[in-house]
Design an enzyme around this catalytic site. Structure first.
Site, PDB file in Angstrom:
ATOM      1  N   SER A   1      -4.293 -33.255  67.956  1.00  0.00           N
ATOM      2  CA  SER A   1      -3.136 -32.436  68.313  1.00  0.00           C
ATOM      3  C   SER A   1      -3.548 -31.242  69.159  1.00  0.00           C
ATOM      4  CB  SER A   1      -2.477 -31.927  67.019  1.00  0.00           C
ATOM      5  OG  SER A   1      -1.602 -30.876  67.289  1.00  0.00           O
TER       6      SER A   1
ATOM      7  N   TYR B   1      -2.812 -26.890  59.332  1.00  0.00           N
ATOM      8  CA  TYR B   1      -2.663 -28.153  60.066  1.00  0.00           C
ATOM      9  C   TYR B   1      -3.687 -28.210  61.204  1.00  0.00           C
ATOM     10  CZ  TYR B   1      -0.827 -31.519  63.423  1.00  0.00           C
ATOM     11  OH  TYR B   1      -0.702 -32.560  64.316  1.00  0.00           O
TER      12      TYR B   1
ATOM     13  N   LYS C   1      -7.023 -30.777  61.739  1.00  0.00           N
ATOM     14  CA  LYS C   1      -7.261 -31.623  62.914  1.00  0.00           C
ATOM     15  C   LYS C   1      -8.623 -31.315  63.544  1.00  0.00           C
ATOM     16  CE  LYS C   1      -3.761 -34.329  62.914  1.00  0.00           C
ATOM     17  NZ  LYS C   1      -3.946 -35.789  62.746  1.00  0.00           N
TER      18      LYS C   1
END
Ligand code: WQD
Length: 367
Positions: A126, A150, A154
């Site tokens: 991402s 988040y 990643k």
């Protein structure tokens, strides 16, 4: 013989569109999902779109004992790993859930892959790994940082896979850093329908257009951007899906890893997206201006030149295509809900009827 692929998260937003693109490219695809953020109905829609029966296994990808028999049953050539949680706001509220979902599942999957000699993975990463970018557009060699659990999950996932490639002979990984996926398949049979609201902009705009919620909350209007609202690189989900096919083709053909930005290379502000959605849907989108959302950055858009050079990635669909296909999907879904028409059903342009409780603060739209 066509390559055999395990697609995790296969009934999710990105996974379902990637499944269609992989099947249309001639791959034999086995779907895996636990329906934690998607519906089993997607399987029927995928069969209608592709015209072939789906091969599906319901399992939690972090449960090695559950996925080991699936690897034993098929002689996979590769894995496309889309199963993950992806909401920035949710990760701030429940960080442990994100590390379990995004890291534990990846490590379990890597162990089972290694145990069955499967050494090729397309990994769903991402743009959030860039944190607050130092310059725009963002190239792949930009420094990595995170503004949310988040983003950290990643970055960690990418590092674990880089280590695997460095230390285990024969492993190749295509790390794809998605910018902001949006839109829906032209059939309007699949689209973005999260079970848990991930806080993403376009599905929320669609809810306002459908009359499900009275107005859009716009987070931050004092960013250093032309109209003060956040800028993102929205990329059509079908272009993103094609990027997965191109990445997998290259991995299988050249056996060399890559890390690439999947974006259009330009950004739109929240207000520009609202205006485009109004044009595509014919509905007014009332909004109210709120303070910035924790974890958000002011602006983010890709430098997609390496993706074009390495795998031939080219996002051909524009913001209007994303809004139009999103609206077609939303209205098709709405009619399928039979009788669940939301009152007022839709807000045709010019008949704005913002609920009295909503304070709409129109500001000058960018020309
Ligand atoms: C976009 C803009 C918000 C909701 C996404 C994915 C993440 C990753 C990166 C794939 C921001 C504004 C939003 C709302 C708003 N993609 N907004 N009101 O935060 O860029 O992250 O892209 O991995 O998974 O979540 O996307 O759609 O949440 O926000 O004003 O109700 O819209 O402030 O400027 P984001 P988003």
């Amino acid at each position: 013989m066509a390559a055999r692929v395990l697609l995790t998260g296969g009934t999710g937003y990105i996974g379902s569109h990637t499944y269609v693109a992989l099947v249309e490219a001639g791959y034999h695809v086995v779907l895996l999902d636990d329906f934690s953020n998607s519906s089993p109905d997607v399987l029927n829609q995928l069969e209608i779109i592709t015209g072939v029966p789906t091969r599906f296994h319901r399992a939690d990808v972090s449960d090695a004992n559950a996925i080991r028999p699936i690897f034993a049953a098929y002689d996979f050539d590769a894995v496309v790993h889309c199963a993950a949680r992806k909401s920035v706001p949710q990760s701030l509220a429940r960080p442990k859930m994100f590390f379990d979902a995004n890291i534990a599942s990846l490590l379990a999957l890597m162990r089972v892959m290694a145990g069955h000699g499967v050494k090729t993975m397309v990994y769903s990463s991402s743009a959030t790994v860039y944190g607050q970018p130092e310059s725009l557009p963002i190239p792949e060699h930009a420094p990595l940082s995170y503004t949310s659990p988040y983003g950290l999950s990643k970055i960690m996932g990418e590092q674990f896979l880089n280590q695997q490639v460095r230390t285990s002979a024969g492993w190749v990984v295509g790390t794809l850093r998605y910018f902001n996926p949006a839109g829906a398949h032209p059939s309007a049979l699949i689209g973005e329908a999260p079970v848990h609201d991930g806080g993403n902009l376009m599905p929320l705009i669609a809810k306002v257009a459908r009359g499900v919620v009275p107005a859009l909350d716009i987070y931050g209007h004092d960013y250093g951007t032309p109209d003060g609202t956040g800028i993102r690189d929205y990329v059509h989900v079908c272009d993103l899906a094609q990027g997965h096919v191109q990445s997998l083709d290259r991995l299988l053909r050249h056996r060399r890893s890559h890390t690439l930005n999947l974006g259009r290379g330009s950004g739109y502000s929240v207000l520009e997206v609202v205006k485009a959605y109004e044009a595509a849907s014919g509905c007014r989108i009332p909004y109210r201006l709120l303070p910035r959302r924790p974890g958000d950055v002011a602006a983010s858009f890709a430098d997609p030149t390496m993706a074009a050079r390495v795998i031939g990635f080219c996002a051909t669909r524009d913001l209007h295509d994303m809004c139009r296909s999103s609206w077609a999907w939303e209205t098709a879904r709405q009619s399928d809900l039979q009788g669940a028409l939301i009152s007022p059903p839709y807000r045709p342009l010019g008949l704005i009827a913002a609920a009295p409780s909503v304070i709409v603060t129109p500001i000058a739209r960018p020309s």
